[in-house]
Design a protein around this motif. Sequence first.
Motif, PDB file in Angstrom:
ATOM      1  N   PHE A   9       0.902  -1.112   0.224  1.00 51.69           N
ATOM      2  CA  PHE A   9       0.083  -0.054  -0.201  1.00 51.69           C
ATOM      3  C   PHE A   9       0.992   1.347   0.081  1.00 51.69           C
ATOM      4  O   PHE A   9       0.600   2.117  -0.835  1.00 51.69           O
ATOM      5  CB  PHE A   9      -0.943  -0.030   1.238  1.00 51.69           C
ATOM      6  CG  PHE A   9      -1.848   1.234   1.379  1.00 51.69           C
ATOM      7  CD1 PHE A   9      -2.852   1.404   0.637  1.00 51.69           C
ATOM      8  CD2 PHE A   9      -1.318   2.215   2.163  1.00 51.69           C
ATOM      9  CE1 PHE A   9      -3.780   2.507   0.664  1.00 51.69           C
ATOM     10  CE2 PHE A   9      -2.282   3.424   2.263  1.00 51.69           C
ATOM     11  CZ  PHE A   9      -3.387   3.547   1.654  1.00 51.69           C
ATOM     12  N   LYS A  10       2.013   1.355   0.946  1.00 48.03           N
ATOM     13  CA  LYS A  10       2.749   2.298   0.886  1.00 48.03           C
ATOM     14  C   LYS A  10       3.795   2.552  -0.444  1.00 48.03           C
ATOM     15  O   LYS A  10       3.671   3.887  -0.893  1.00 48.03           O
ATOM     16  CB  LYS A  10       3.772   2.198   1.979  1.00 48.03           C
ATOM     17  CG  LYS A  10       3.276   2.375   3.327  1.00 48.03           C
ATOM     18  CD  LYS A  10       4.231   2.087   4.395  1.00 48.03           C
ATOM     19  CE  LYS A  10       3.840   2.224   5.801  1.00 48.03           C
ATOM     20  NZ  LYS A  10       4.890   2.044   6.752  1.00 48.03           N
ATOM     21  N   GLU A  11       3.835   1.745  -1.187  1.00 50.04           N
ATOM     22  CA  GLU A  11       4.608   1.662  -2.330  1.00 50.04           C
ATOM     23  C   GLU A  11       3.576   2.228  -3.470  1.00 50.04           C
ATOM     24  O   GLU A  11       4.041   3.281  -4.367  1.00 50.04           O
ATOM     25  CB  GLU A  11       5.142   0.347  -2.789  1.00 50.04           C
ATOM     26  CG  GLU A  11       5.971   0.325  -4.165  1.00 50.04           C
ATOM     27  CD  GLU A  11       7.034   1.206  -4.226  1.00 50.04           C
ATOM     28  OE1 GLU A  11       7.431   1.976  -5.396  1.00 50.04           O
ATOM     29  OE2 GLU A  11       7.746   1.175  -3.111  1.00 50.04           O
ATOM     30  N   GLU A  12       2.551   1.820  -3.421  1.00 50.23           N
ATOM     31  CA  GLU A  12       1.422   2.426  -4.324  1.00 50.23           C
ATOM     32  C   GLU A  12       1.232   3.783  -4.126  1.00 50.23           C
ATOM     33  O   GLU A  12       1.039   4.571  -5.187  1.00 50.23           O
ATOM     34  CB  GLU A  12      -0.041   1.634  -3.990  1.00 50.23           C
ATOM     35  CG  GLU A  12      -0.048   0.108  -4.648  1.00 50.23           C
ATOM     36  CD  GLU A  12      -1.303  -0.382  -4.244  1.00 50.23           C
ATOM     37  OE1 GLU A  12      -2.008  -0.075  -3.488  1.00 50.23           O
ATOM     38  OE2 GLU A  12      -1.315  -1.894  -4.557  1.00 50.23           O
ATOM     39  N   GLN A  13       1.022   4.143  -2.980  1.00 50.66           N
ATOM     40  CA  GLN A  13       0.807   5.510  -2.623  1.00 50.66           C
ATOM     41  C   GLN A  13       2.036   6.440  -3.019  1.00 50.66           C
ATOM     42  O   GLN A  13       1.794   7.656  -3.514  1.00 50.66           O
ATOM     43  CB  GLN A  13       0.316   5.829  -1.029  1.00 50.66           C
ATOM     44  CG  GLN A  13      -1.121   4.986  -0.903  1.00 50.66           C
ATOM     45  CD  GLN A  13      -2.192   5.309  -1.862  1.00 50.66           C
ATOM     46  OE1 GLN A  13      -2.537   6.524  -2.054  1.00 50.66           O
ATOM     47  NE2 GLN A  13      -2.648   4.308  -2.640  1.00 50.66           N
ATOM     48  N   ASN A  14       3.171   5.885  -2.814  1.00 47.77           N
ATOM     49  CA  ASN A  14       4.349   6.659  -3.017  1.00 47.77           C
ATOM     50  C   ASN A  14       4.508   7.008  -4.366  1.00 47.77           C
ATOM     51  O   ASN A  14       5.023   7.820  -4.755  1.00 47.77           O
ATOM     52  CB  ASN A  14       5.466   5.996  -2.691  1.00 47.77           C
ATOM     53  CG  ASN A  14       5.746   6.174  -0.777  1.00 47.77           C
ATOM     54  OD1 ASN A  14       5.223   7.073  -0.406  1.00 47.77           O
ATOM     55  ND2 ASN A  14       6.331   5.294  -0.338  1.00 47.77           N
ATOM     56  N   SER A  15       4.241   5.910  -5.270  1.00 45.45           N
ATOM     57  CA  SER A  15       4.103   6.246  -6.698  1.00 45.45           C
ATOM     58  C   SER A  15       3.141   7.127  -7.321  1.00 45.45           C
ATOM     59  O   SER A  15       3.548   8.032  -8.017  1.00 45.45           O
ATOM     60  CB  SER A  15       3.825   4.981  -7.393  1.00 45.45           C
ATOM     61  OG  SER A  15       2.387   4.315  -7.157  1.00 45.45           O
ATOM     62  N   VAL A  16       1.894   7.449  -6.507  1.00 46.91           N
ATOM     63  CA  VAL A  16       0.977   8.194  -6.801  1.00 46.91           C
ATOM     64  C   VAL A  16       1.493   9.762  -6.258  1.00 46.91           C
ATOM     65  O   VAL A  16       1.436  10.616  -7.173  1.00 46.91           O
ATOM     66  CB  VAL A  16      -0.486   8.003  -6.031  1.00 46.91           C
ATOM     67  CG1 VAL A  16      -1.230   9.132  -6.329  1.00 46.91           C
ATOM     68  CG2 VAL A  16      -1.051   6.912  -6.562  1.00 46.91           C
ATOM     69  N   ALA A  17       2.443   9.671  -5.327  1.00 47.72           N
ATOM     70  CA  ALA A  17       2.860  11.126  -5.080  1.00 47.72           C
ATOM     71  C   ALA A  17       3.874  11.498  -5.938  1.00 47.72           C
ATOM     72  O   ALA A  17       3.961  12.570  -6.151  1.00 47.72           O
ATOM     73  CB  ALA A  17       3.415  10.926  -3.551  1.00 47.72           C
ATOM     74  N   ARG A  18       4.716  10.467  -6.323  1.00 51.61           N
ATOM     75  CA  ARG A  18       5.784  10.851  -7.176  1.00 51.61           C
ATOM     76  C   ARG A  18       5.237  11.208  -8.764  1.00 51.61           C
ATOM     77  O   ARG A  18       5.713  12.067  -9.377  1.00 51.61           O
ATOM     78  CB  ARG A  18       6.677   9.591  -7.703  1.00 51.61           C
ATOM     79  CG  ARG A  18       7.699   9.313  -6.476  1.00 51.61           C
ATOM     80  CD  ARG A  18       8.686   8.350  -6.981  1.00 51.61           C
ATOM     81  NE  ARG A  18       8.117   6.966  -7.140  1.00 51.61           N
ATOM     82  CZ  ARG A  18       7.867   6.148  -6.251  1.00 51.61           C
ATOM     83  NH1 ARG A  18       8.371   6.215  -4.941  1.00 51.61           N
ATOM     84  NH2 ARG A  18       7.374   4.897  -6.700  1.00 51.61           N
ATOM     85  N   LEU A  19       3.999  10.700  -9.069  1.00 48.29           N
ATOM     86  CA  LEU A  19       3.279  11.297 -10.304  1.00 48.29           C
ATOM     87  C   LEU A  19       2.936  12.808 -10.181  1.00 48.29           C
ATOM     88  O   LEU A  19       2.969  13.492 -10.993  1.00 48.29           O
ATOM     89  CB  LEU A  19       2.037  10.243 -10.534  1.00 48.29           C
ATOM     90  CG  LEU A  19       1.078  10.509 -11.614  1.00 48.29           C
ATOM     91  CD1 LEU A  19       2.084  10.669 -13.074  1.00 48.29           C
ATOM     92  CD2 LEU A  19      -0.017   9.686 -11.606  1.00 48.29           C
ATOM     93  N   ILE A  20       2.268  12.916  -9.011  1.00 53.86           N
ATOM     94  CA  ILE A  20       1.765  14.182  -8.551  1.00 53.86           C
ATOM     95  C   ILE A  20       2.924  15.490  -8.941  1.00 53.86           C
ATOM     96  O   ILE A  20       2.681  16.343  -9.469  1.00 53.86           O
ATOM     97  CB  ILE A  20       1.048  14.457  -7.300  1.00 53.86           C
ATOM     98  CG1 ILE A  20      -0.176  13.401  -7.175  1.00 53.86           C
ATOM     99  CG2 ILE A  20       0.673  15.936  -6.956  1.00 53.86           C
ATOM    100  CD1 ILE A  20      -0.771  13.403  -5.860  1.00 53.86           C
TER     101      ILE A  20
END
Length: 832
Positions: free
Chosen positions: A477-488
């Motif tokens: 879950f953390k990896e998924e959300q961190n990837s979204v953060a990098r995208l933003i």
Amino acid sequence: MIADGVENEEKWLAAGIAGLQQNAFYMHRALDSNNLRDALKYSAQMLSELRTSKLSPHKYYELYMRAFDELRKLEMFFKEEARRGCSIIDLYELVQHAGNILPRLYLLCTVGSVYIKSKEAPAKDVLKDLVEMCRGIQHPVRGLFLRSYLSQVSRDKLPDIGSEYEGDADTVVDAVEFVLQNFTEMNKLWVRMQHQGPAREKEKREKERSELRDLVGKNLHVLSQIEGVDLDMYKDTVLPRVLEQVVNCKDEIAQFYLMDCIIQVFPDEYHLQTLEILLGACPQLQPSVDIKTVLSRLMERLSNYAASSAEVLPEFLQVEAFSKLNNAIGKVIEAQVDMPIFGAVTLYSSLLTFTLHVHPDRLDYADQVLGACVKKLSSKGKLDDSKATKQIVALLSAPLEKYNDIVTALKLSNYPRVMEYLDIETNKIMATVIIQSIMKNNTHISTADKVEALFELMTGLIKDLDGAEEEVDEDDFKEEQNSVARLIQMLYNDDQEEMFQIICTVKKHIMTGGPKRLPFTVPPLVFLSLKLVRRLQGSSQDQEENPFGDDSSTSPKKIFQLLNQTIEALSIVPAPELALRLYLQCAEAANDCDLEPVAYEFFTQAYILYEEEVSDSKAQVTALHLIIGTLQRMHVFGVENRDTLTHKATGYSAKLLKKPDQCRAVYGCAHLFWVDDQDNMKDGERVLICLKRALRIANAAQQMSNAARGNTGSVLLFVEILNKYLYFYEKGNPQITVAAIQSLIELITTEMQSDNSPPDPAADAFLASTLRYLQFQKQKGGAISEKYEAIKIWHSWWSEELDASNASSVLTPCVLVNDTVVIFTELHDLSV
């Protein structure tokens, strides 16, 4: 029963080999003595061992190969006889007197090979006679191996163009006709195996047939090697005849294998030019045939052919390859109503890959494929077949891999519609693939519409979907959300208005993420917004009393309004420490924009969080130091607002739980009253008050340690305060005097020499470093040297000549109280 069958089969094989070897021995003896009649007699008896029906194809093959080796030797003998003047025609007649048909035909094929090589008769006549004579064996296994032997001995003697056996103009036709006829008969024998024996042995028969399939397929390989088979002959004769046999046999195993053979053995350019004929046979195959694999391999070969050279691409356009493949796939799916969804998606995935390789500039073709896939999926709902979902991921990944640009993929209107049919977990996987593609290719999403489309694709990562599993691996879950953060963080547009619209679009999506996701997604949105604020700093600002009023155009104030709403959402998590940090970041940005009301509002929100939400003592210490550090850098506040905020910060410092934390926070507050580049923010007296208060708290900490542990504890706090005294002294604070610094140094050294002071390497090192700094400043020269010259450093580390009595008289504890140096005999007297 099975074990008994295997054991009996081994016995039968051993008996067959023994009989074959015995007759081969006598045959060799006859050959050595040039006794033709006995050689034919024993060779016929040897070949009679191949008449058995008791062996499986695998065991029969072992027996056949031993016979084949012996026939090679017999063929060499026939060649020698021909050289010695023996008539091949007579020999050809002679071998036909063998008593049993199977040995007779093997000998006939052997002599026929020598007959063709002698060129005493046209090769086409001999081959025609042999292939017709082999009809006499209709037992599937025996017939297949006999015809395989015929194919083996004749393959280098076909009347092909350029061959030494080439005849008249139609010679290639004769060669092709021979191979096709042999292929047809072998296929019939092969298919007949399926219908012999009881139904319970069906799997056994299918396994045996699988072992024999290469015997049939070799004929197609021979056809592909005939030089005279050009495109016209292949199109008019070879392919139609082969496909006719494939379709008419109505056998699932044969149809799948032979279609695959056609695709693999004939040239790519032939497939391209005869695409319509080949595809026309696909809907006529049995419904149980794995047609998806056949067509997928065909499209894979054509894709590789297109990728091999740009010069062949016009050929694809000329024959309208995409249209034909698309129509064929539609007909196959329509004809095979029971085809699983996995098969249909596999076909569309292969077609899309083909389209992207051959027509990369035709996005309408790619979208058409995706649209057809959506139509097929529409009757199924959410996919629960793992194989089908894996193929959907491959289908959706193909445009990303080809274009290396999600922006291009977003132009495909059916792309998001396909994703709707993925289950929740696969939707997340696909969203992760999209983000990885963006990261890998450093793709910039530069418009709000594209961001909207992109975040719609990533719904599985951004918010909880209906039916989502409650238990999620935390690391994943953390990896998924961190990837979204990098995208933003990668979103950008030079146009400030469009960038603001992008930020609003992102906010709309991430606010639906729920309490678990907001701590990951809100911070990157805040910093993305602050980047835009700094780009807008040069623009004029409308400073109204309401810091968050409406504004018609993009401005820092409007962005701060959005940020305030965004950070407030963290209160539902709750994540007060994170929200406090973000409020302080926004306050600092508002300070840079000279928006005092906005900055004050953010500080107010930070203070409210500190008072109402931050309860952990460690978190309070961290938060307070952040507040002090941020407030110290603020220059936008007027006297009243700054005094209010500063008073609050100093009040918080004195209320911390632990005395050392209180002490450090209080001397940290001293920086709030002395800012280097702001002359109106230099209050030396209040700095001194903070430092004196820090000394009193440090002394109280020493007394508490003495009462609780029996020793005065570490002097580390006093060394830290000494460094603050030196800092402000160097900065020119008139309230910090040499006498105060001198007294504090002597107080620390005396305490460190006390018997009640426990050893503290950290404090010793810190003090030594501080004294070295003083010594360095003294030796520096100039105004700095004069400034520090008045401070006397009496310490055994620096003046080893002093004896203990002198050292103790010099290092008498003292401290500055009301501008007077007061001498103390004990450290606890600091309480005055």
